[in-house]
Scaffold this active site. Structure first.
Site: not given
Ligand code: ZN
Length: 387
Positions: A146, A199, A252, A278, A312
């Protein structure tokens, strides 16, 4: 509560990796002054005595190493008000410290945000900003998730940002396969900033090179990085197999299958896992449309996604993350609590002051009811949430 003497008693207390009843915690001048047998409370008066039910749990204050936002505010808003909103909001789940986490943005915008964090940190009245997690901007195109499009690593920018942050950058997430990234990892190591792979489209071999250069962490392991394949094991397996690497997990129901959480525990062990949220600005606000950087994020049933379905961030609370960790991986609740108390305090170099309930440490404490809802949060002896 700051300079006055307070005694918390009645509840179970997490002491030396065990739940203890019949004990009381004495707080004075922001510190844990003593831990005593509860029959001795009368010997320590005058003090204000807070008696709690026996089915309540006192844990160290929770620490979240990866927070973008909460309650409508985002770190990238770059204002003292946004940071205060996040700092206040996080106390409702027992968090006493967090890393203000940035996302990919222009060099100038990041400098502004970091300067704001540095100037605002000492004034925050809720959970403490324990430093900055710079997530990006040196991230790969294919795994930006995201985030906005990353940029080519530039060591002079890191120096500039750390200056703007008044040395508060503690973790930097970057993609090690980008040109110049390995030199940055070496520099981060020298400056005692944790280099965290994330990432990233790095190969297994490139990730090993990053680890050899000083990388010690993986950002939301498994998410926003190349998946495991039996002939191309990728960054995930390199991170799982290295004893030098600690791993963030978002436990989660959307980010990780329970079996993957169990695998992470088996390979990393309980001391090298870090539960993070996050969290983005929708946390505590419920479903709806929000922004993350320049993008629109839709939240449905707590799941935050871009219009194309990419996850995201999350709206996960750490108490929920703890319970999920224990349920998914079959570790004990105490082991899971350690993953957002002792473990993050250790990687931040704060063990002498934070992460456990011990005499002499900061009075950073969280009290939970039997449903793991926070009822009281104390930061450095100050009640920041609850009665
Ligand atoms: Zn993050």
């Amino acid at each position: 509560m700051s300079n006055a003497k307070h005694i918390l008693t009645g509840m179970q207390i997490l002491l030396n990796q065990e739940w203890k009843s019949n004990q009381a915690v004495i707080i004075e001048e922001g510190k844990i002054k003593a831990i005593i047998d509860d029959k001795m409370v009368s010997h320590h008066l005058p003090a204000s005595v807070h008696e709690w039910p026996a089915d309540h749990y006192l844990t160290p204050g929770l620490i979240d190493l990866h927070v973008h936002g909460a309650n409508g505010a985002d770190v990238m808003d770059g204002t003292p008000e946004a940071l205060q909103t996040i700092s206040t909001a996080l106390t409702q789940e027992g968090i006493t410290g967090f890393l203000a986490t940035t996302i990919t943005a222009s060099a100038k915008e990041l400098s502004h945000v970091l300067q704001c964090i540095a100037e605002t940190t000492p004034t925050l009245a809720g959970a403490a900003v324990l430093g900055v997690h710079l997530e990006g901007p040196f991230i790969s195109h294919g795994k930006k998730g995201a985030q906005a499009e990353g940029m080519t690593p530039d060591i002079s920018l890191v120096k500039k940002w750390q200056h703007a942050a008044q040395d508060r950058i503690k973790i930097m997430t970057l993609a090690p396969e980008l040109p110049g990234a390995i030199d940055i990892i070496k520099k981060l190591r020298e400056d005692q900033i944790i280099a965290s792979i994330g990432h990233t489209e790095a190969t297994f071999e490139q990730t090993l090179e990053a680890i050899a250069a000083g990388c010690t962490q993986a950002t939301h392991l498994f998410n926003a990085m190349g998946a495991f394949h039996q002939r191309a094991p990728g960054p995930t397996l390199a991170a799982l197999l290295s004893d030098q690497v600690c791993a963030e997990l978002i436990t989660d129901e959307y980010h990780l299958h329970p079996a993957v959480v169990e695998l992470a525990l088996r390979l990393k062990g309980k001391d090298r896992l870090l539960l993070i949220s996050d969290a983005m600005r929708a946390k505590y606000l419920g479903d709806g449309e929000y922004t993350l950087g320049t993008q629109t994020v839709c939240v449905r049933a707590g799941k935050a996604t871009l219009p194309n379905g990419t996850l995201a961030g999350s709206t996960l609370s750490l108490p929920q993350a703890i319970q999920n960790m224990a349920q998914y991986s079959h570790c004990s609740l105490i082991d899971a609590i350690n993953m957002c108390t002792v473990n993050p305090a250790r990687i931040l170099g704060l063990t002498a002051k934070k992460g456990s309930i011990e005499v002499g440490k900061d009075a950073d404490l969280a009290l939970f009811n039997p449903q793991w809802g926070a009822v009281l949060t104390v930061r450095e002896g100050e009640v920041v949430f609850g009665a």
